[in-house]
Design a protein around this motif. Structure first.
Motif, short mmCIF file in Angstrom:
data_model
loop_
_atom_site.label_atom_id
_atom_site.label_comp_id
_atom_site.label_asym_id
_atom_site.label_seq_id
_atom_site.Cartn_x
_atom_site.Cartn_y
_atom_site.Cartn_z
N THR A 21 -70.36 20.80 -29.82
CA THR A 21 -70.33 20.42 -28.40
C THR A 21 -71.71 20.05 -27.90
O THR A 21 -71.88 19.07 -27.15
N ALA A 22 -72.73 20.82 -28.30
CA ALA A 22 -74.09 20.55 -27.86
C ALA A 22 -74.56 19.18 -28.33
O ALA A 22 -75.20 18.43 -27.58
N CYS A 23 -74.23 18.83 -29.57
CA CYS A 23 -74.63 17.54 -30.13
C CYS A 23 -73.97 16.39 -29.38
O CYS A 23 -74.62 15.42 -29.00
N LYS A 24 -72.67 16.49 -29.17
CA LYS A 24 -71.94 15.42 -28.50
C LYS A 24 -72.42 15.25 -27.06
O LYS A 24 -72.54 14.13 -26.55
N ASN A 25 -72.71 16.37 -26.39
CA ASN A 25 -73.16 16.30 -25.00
C ASN A 25 -74.58 15.76 -24.87
O ASN A 25 -74.87 14.95 -23.99
N GLU A 26 -75.46 16.19 -25.77
CA GLU A 26 -76.86 15.79 -25.70
C GLU A 26 -77.06 14.30 -25.94
O GLU A 26 -77.88 13.66 -25.28
N GLU A 28 -74.44 11.96 -26.04
CA GLU A 28 -73.32 11.16 -25.55
C GLU A 28 -72.65 10.41 -26.71
O GLU A 28 -72.43 9.20 -26.67
N TRP A 31 -66.30 9.03 -28.72
CA TRP A 31 -65.11 9.65 -29.28
C TRP A 31 -64.84 9.11 -30.67
O TRP A 31 -65.02 7.93 -30.93
N SER A 151 -80.67 20.14 -30.51
CA SER A 151 -79.85 20.86 -29.52
C SER A 151 -78.83 21.78 -30.18
O SER A 151 -78.52 22.86 -29.65
N CYS A 152 -78.30 21.41 -31.36
CA CYS A 152 -77.32 22.25 -32.03
C CYS A 152 -77.93 23.59 -32.43
O CYS A 152 -77.28 24.64 -32.34
#
Length: 210
Positions: A21-26, A28, A31, A151-152
């Protein structure tokens, strides 16, 4: 110069997917693309279930670099394996060569239509100017240029996922394994090598009660 490496402690990973989640959020991340994922072995089997966070391991002798026909891959002074999306032709050779399944192709369509490859950058951006809009749009945030860890790694609540200077990461993990003793050896070591790692202490056998 530090050599950046990842390692995941399977004895601490709780499959929370906070790193994913951290990776995807940091960055962007679009999908359909997962730069990092959590793999669970023996899921649901009591006492045998193990989880591990997997992404690009930024190999010292990266097979993706060896097979790329257009040489879109390059390695930074810190040992981080990055790629140039402006050079990538989406052939998919890197995805076949990588043992960790790191290269991802976001486009959907007919066979052979993959689009530009995307993968974990160790939060080190890409060939564009550090911190630029173009760098973020193509590769995500460059945290290493800001003096921060990926971030992960920072988001891992149990500190199972370690990242940074390879020597420091190895020393932290070595200390953990030694303190655990034989029962807490590096997961998978016995399967790969058939013996405990050097420095681990075999756990004493319990005597059976008569």
């Amino acid at each position: 110069m530090a050599r950046m490496k990842f390692i995941c402690d399977a004895e601490r990973c709780i499959e929370c997917n906070g790193c994913v989640t951290a990776c995807k959020n940091e960055h962007e991340v679009p999908w359909g693309v997962n730069r990092r994922r959590v793999v669970t072995i023996n899921d649901g089997v009591f006492g045998q279930e193990k989880s591990i966070s997997v992404a690009c391991m930024h190999c010292s002798d990266a097979p993706c670099m060896a097979v790329c026909p257009v040489d879109c891959f390059y390695k930074t002074d810190e040992g981080v394996v990055l790629h140039d999306k402006d050079v990538c032709i989406g052939c998919g050779y890197c995805s076949y060569a990588c043992p960790f399944g790191a290269p991802q192709f976001p486009s959907n369509g007919t066979f052979g239509l993959r689009g530009k490859m995307d993968k974990c950058t160790f939060c080190a951006g890409g060939p564009e100017e550090n911190g630029s809009k173009a760098e973020f749009e193509k590769y995500g945030r460059n945290r290493l240029a800001e003096g921060k860890l990926p971030s992960c790694v920072e988001m891992c609540s149990t500190k199972a996922l370690l990242g940074g200077d390879g020597d420091m990461v190895a020393e932290i993990f070595r200390t953990r394994v030694t303190r655990r003793g034989r029962d807490g050896e590096a997961w998978g070591w016995g399967t790969a090598y058939g013996k405990a790692p050097e420095g681990s202490n075999p756990a004493p056998k319990k005597e059976k009660k008569s």
